[in-house]
Design a protein around this motif. Structure first.
Motif, PDB file in Angstrom:
ATOM      1  N   HIS A  46      12.263 -21.450   3.770  1.00  0.00           N
ATOM      2  CA  HIS A  46      12.814 -22.807   3.693  1.00  0.00           C
ATOM      3  C   HIS A  46      11.818 -23.805   3.090  1.00  0.00           C
ATOM      4  CE1 HIS A  46      16.122 -21.363   6.112  1.00  0.00           C
ATOM      5  NE2 HIS A  46      15.295 -21.063   7.096  1.00  0.00           N
ATOM      6  N   VAL A  96       8.808 -28.541  10.784  1.00  0.00           N
ATOM      7  CA  VAL A  96      10.012 -28.419   9.959  1.00  0.00           C
ATOM      8  C   VAL A  96      10.391 -26.943   9.965  1.00  0.00           C
ATOM      9  CG1 VAL A  96      11.012 -28.784   7.675  1.00  0.00           C
ATOM     10  CG2 VAL A  96       9.219 -30.329   8.490  1.00  0.00           C
ATOM     11  N   TRP A  97      11.512 -26.613  10.596  1.00  0.00           N
ATOM     12  CA  TRP A  97      11.949 -25.221  10.754  1.00  0.00           C
ATOM     13  C   TRP A  97      10.824 -24.334  11.289  1.00  0.00           C
ATOM     14  CZ3 TRP A  97      14.124 -27.033   5.826  1.00  0.00           C
ATOM     15  CH2 TRP A  97      15.482 -27.300   5.931  1.00  0.00           C
TER      16      TRP A  97
END
Length: 138
Positions: A46, A96-97
């Motif tokens: 991602h 983030v993720w």
């Protein structure tokens, strides 16, 4: 004391210089994100794709700003800078993720990226204020 050149005569030059400075800052941000993508971020799920998109959008917006001085392009430039800064803050706080980093790593790219994105925002604000101040009053 006033300058030798009246404001209306120098306004186009000031706007051009501000726009070129924004182009340089947005281009540098795109370059840094592309460099980080190539040098390893592409393997991070991602995140790698986000770095590639950030680079591509930054390059596209910078190229468009070279040929046109439109408010929508200025908003897009601000959006790329804010998006990169937002991602930076998130990656150093909540993640983030699941991806987190600490401080200004990787060095020196993280610091340079923050500085050029902040510079882009400051230059865009300066250009907006310059334009707003130059408008005739009713």
């Amino acid at each position: 004391m006033t300058s030798a050149v009246p404001r209306p005569a120098r306004a186009p030059l000031v706007r051009l210089l501000l726009r070129l400075a924004v182009v340089a800052a947005v281009t540098e941000s795109g370059y840094l994100h592309a460099k980080l993508y190539v040098n390893g971020y592409r393997f991070i799920p991602h995140i790698g794709v986000m770095f590639l998109i950030q680079a591509a959008v930054s390059f596209a917006v910078a190229a468009l700003l070279l040929v046109a001085d439109e408010p929508v392009l200025q908003l897009m430039a601000a959006g790329t800078a804010l998006g990169a800064l937002g991602g930076f803050v998130l990656s150093r706080t909540v993640g983030v993720w699941g991806f987190t980093e600490r401080g200004f790593q990787p060095h020196p790219d993280a610091l340079v990226s923050v500085l050029v994105e902040a510079a882009a925002l400051a230059l865009l604000l300066a250009g907006a204020l310059w334009t707003w101040r130059g408008r005739p009053r009713r």
